[in-house]
Write a protein that holds these residues in place. Structure first.
Motif, mmCIF file in Angstrom:
data_model
loop_
_atom_site.group_PDB
_atom_site.id
_atom_site.type_symbol
_atom_site.label_atom_id
_atom_site.label_comp_id
_atom_site.label_asym_id
_atom_site.label_seq_id
_atom_site.Cartn_x
_atom_site.Cartn_y
_atom_site.Cartn_z
ATOM 1 N N VAL A 134 0.945 -1.044 0.067
ATOM 2 C CA VAL A 134 -0.031 0.102 0.004
ATOM 3 C C VAL A 134 0.903 1.234 -0.060
ATOM 4 C CG1 VAL A 134 -1.902 1.400 1.174
ATOM 5 C CG2 VAL A 134 -1.834 -1.168 1.306
ATOM 6 N N ILE A 135 0.482 2.147 -1.008
ATOM 7 C CA ILE A 135 1.000 3.597 -0.943
ATOM 8 C C ILE A 135 0.144 4.367 -0.397
ATOM 9 C CG2 ILE A 135 2.241 5.293 -2.588
ATOM 10 C CD1 ILE A 135 2.905 2.883 -4.327
ATOM 11 N N SER A 136 0.513 5.256 0.517
ATOM 12 C CA SER A 136 -0.331 6.442 1.327
ATOM 13 C C SER A 136 -0.014 7.538 0.337
ATOM 14 C CB SER A 136 0.365 6.526 2.591
ATOM 15 O OG SER A 136 -0.403 7.519 3.428
ATOM 16 N N TYR A 137 -0.901 8.191 -0.090
ATOM 17 C CA TYR A 137 -0.801 9.105 -1.194
ATOM 18 C C TYR A 137 -1.312 10.483 -0.814
ATOM 19 C CZ TYR A 137 -1.568 11.296 -5.921
ATOM 20 O OH TYR A 137 -1.313 12.079 -7.064
ATOM 21 N N ASP A 138 -0.295 11.392 -0.774
ATOM 22 C CA ASP A 138 -0.596 12.883 -0.422
ATOM 23 C C ASP A 138 -0.890 12.933 1.247
ATOM 24 O OD1 ASP A 138 -1.102 15.819 -1.487
ATOM 25 O OD2 ASP A 138 -2.474 15.597 0.075
ATOM 26 N N ARG A 139 -1.650 12.199 1.796
ATOM 27 C CA ARG A 139 -1.783 12.191 3.232
ATOM 28 C C ARG A 139 -1.516 10.815 3.671
ATOM 29 N NH1 ARG A 139 -8.515 13.653 2.356
ATOM 30 N NH2 ARG A 139 -8.147 15.681 1.774
#
Ligand code: BGC
Length: 399
Positions: A134-139
């Motif tokens: 999982v990549i956490s995007y922006d937040r």
């Protein structure tokens, strides 16, 4: 003696290995995929196999998120990846369900822009049970084993807003309007803003009248907070440090009602079109420009690598309450009236005509060749070349 030499050697090898691995993200171990009730393993995708990416978004409300979606789609297409995008419209239960559905559809990797940074930890757990990174995007997804964080330098953005305010309104009453309390970015921005503003408070130059957070980043909340502060001070406010353009817009509406728009310094973030138009007319003093394409590209590139079991270079890191998450953090830029042309206009992020739509033509800055977007510059050069070539051919024919 020999054994101590050996242990020193061993230590050196371990240190060298740690140094070599630092800044690299190792993909999640293979896990068990129980989709459809059948336990299967998610194997890393081979070089010739298509990667399937799931992109779970909180919202498309702000203009920037529409760009995020567009650029993620564009990059996935360019690299031949399959993509599923789901938007939760600010509902945590919906976001969790949508992510679960994507896992059922057997995505190889998830990119998640969480609505609530704490609640989204359950998405990471569910994905990891299936061996899906999982990549956490922006937040940032907090308190989880999230594999990678791709964002901008958010604390620095807060500092830029705070520094700008203190430089241009060095004394007086300040209103601080934070973003959604469920968004980790809102906290990081406040941290950065306070870093810059606190020394001025300690000197007695600045007084903070209000320091609240606007639920769901709502403009109406910002309007209410600003109205309250105006009432409390008898309209004596020198700066509103709003955390994004939407909340800045709410603050500006409150200032307009008492004819203080353009007189009180207001900060923003996102460089969205209605905000840069307000920068051009002076109603919004500054905003933060954070180009979305590099962010989206780096997330998709990393997603494909993780799905293939390859390492991802990540120079930065950020603590999410549970661990130091490897991070790729892009540079933001402060934008005001003086550099609109050399930033958002030059990059083609917004068109000149749109940015200066509310500024009378004789008061607009000159549009020089270098302020044209690069793509259109290239088009002009190619067009000029074609005209010359055509002319030369005609001349030869005549002779
Ligand atoms: C983003 C901002 C955006 C805000 C509201 C933040 O997490 O970084 O760009 O304006 O959310 O959607």
């Amino acid at each position: 003696m020999l054994s101590s030499k050996k242990s020193v050697l061993g230590l050196c090898v371990a240190v060298a290995a740690a140094v070599a691995l630092a800044g690299c993200v190792q993909p999640t171990q293979e896990g068990t995929n129980t989709a459809g009730g059948v336990a299967t393993k998610r194997k890393p995708k081979g070089p010739g196999e298509q990667v399937f990416i799931g992109f779970s978004m909180d919202t498309l409300k702000e203009e920037r998120w529409q760009r995020d979606k567009l650029h993620v789609e564009e990059r996935a297409r360019e690299l031949g990846a399959k993509l599923d995008v789901q938007v939760a419209n600010g509902d945590d239960a919906v976001q969790t369900k949508q992510a679960e559905n994507m896992l059922t559809k057997q995505v190889d990797v998830l990119i998640v822009a969480p609505h609530n940074g704490e609640i989204a930890a359950s998405i990471v757990e569910a994905a990891h049970r299936q061996g899906v990174p999982v990549i956490s995007y922006d937040r940032l997804i907090r308190n989880s084993d999230v594999d990678l964080y791709v964002s901008h330098q958010v604390v620095k953005m807060g500092e830029m807003q705070g520094e700008y305010a203190v430089k241009h309104a060095p004394k007086g009453n300040y209103v601080l309007i934070g973003g959604s309390p469920t968004d980790n970015n809102a906290m990081l921005l406040r941290e950065g803003q306070m870093k810059a503003i606190k020394p001025a408070v300690d000197r007695g130059d600045v007084k903070i009248i209000s320091e609240q957070f606007a639920k769901e980043w709502k403009a109406e909340e910002a309007l209410r907070i600003t109205e309250d502060a105006l009432t409390k001070t008898g309209n004596n406010i020198q700066a509103v440090v709003a955390s994004n353009d939407g909340t800045a817009g709410g603050a500006i509406s409150a200032l307009e009602a008492v004819k203080l728009d353009g007189k009180v310094l207001v900060t923003g973030q996102d460089a969205q079109l209605d905000a840069v138009q307000k920068v051009a007319t002076g109603k919004l003093t500054m905003t933060i420009y954070k180009p979305i394409k590099p962010l989206a590209d780096s997330a998709v590139d990393a997603a494909i690598k993780l799905a293939r079991g390859e390492k991802v270079e990540a120079k930065d890191k950020i603590n999410n309450g549970k661990l130091d998450v490897p991070a790729i953090l892009h540079e933001p830029q402060a934008v005001d009236k003086n550099n609109l042309m050399t930033t958002v206009v030059k990059d083609g992020y917004h068109k000149y005509e749109d940015v200066y739509k509310d500024v009378p033509p004789d008061q607009r800055p000159k549009q020089t060749v270098s302020s044209e977007p690069r793509a259109s510059r290239t088009r002009s050069v190619v067009a000029a070349f074609c005209v010359l070539l055509f002319g030369a051919v005609l001349m030869r024919r005549k002779r």
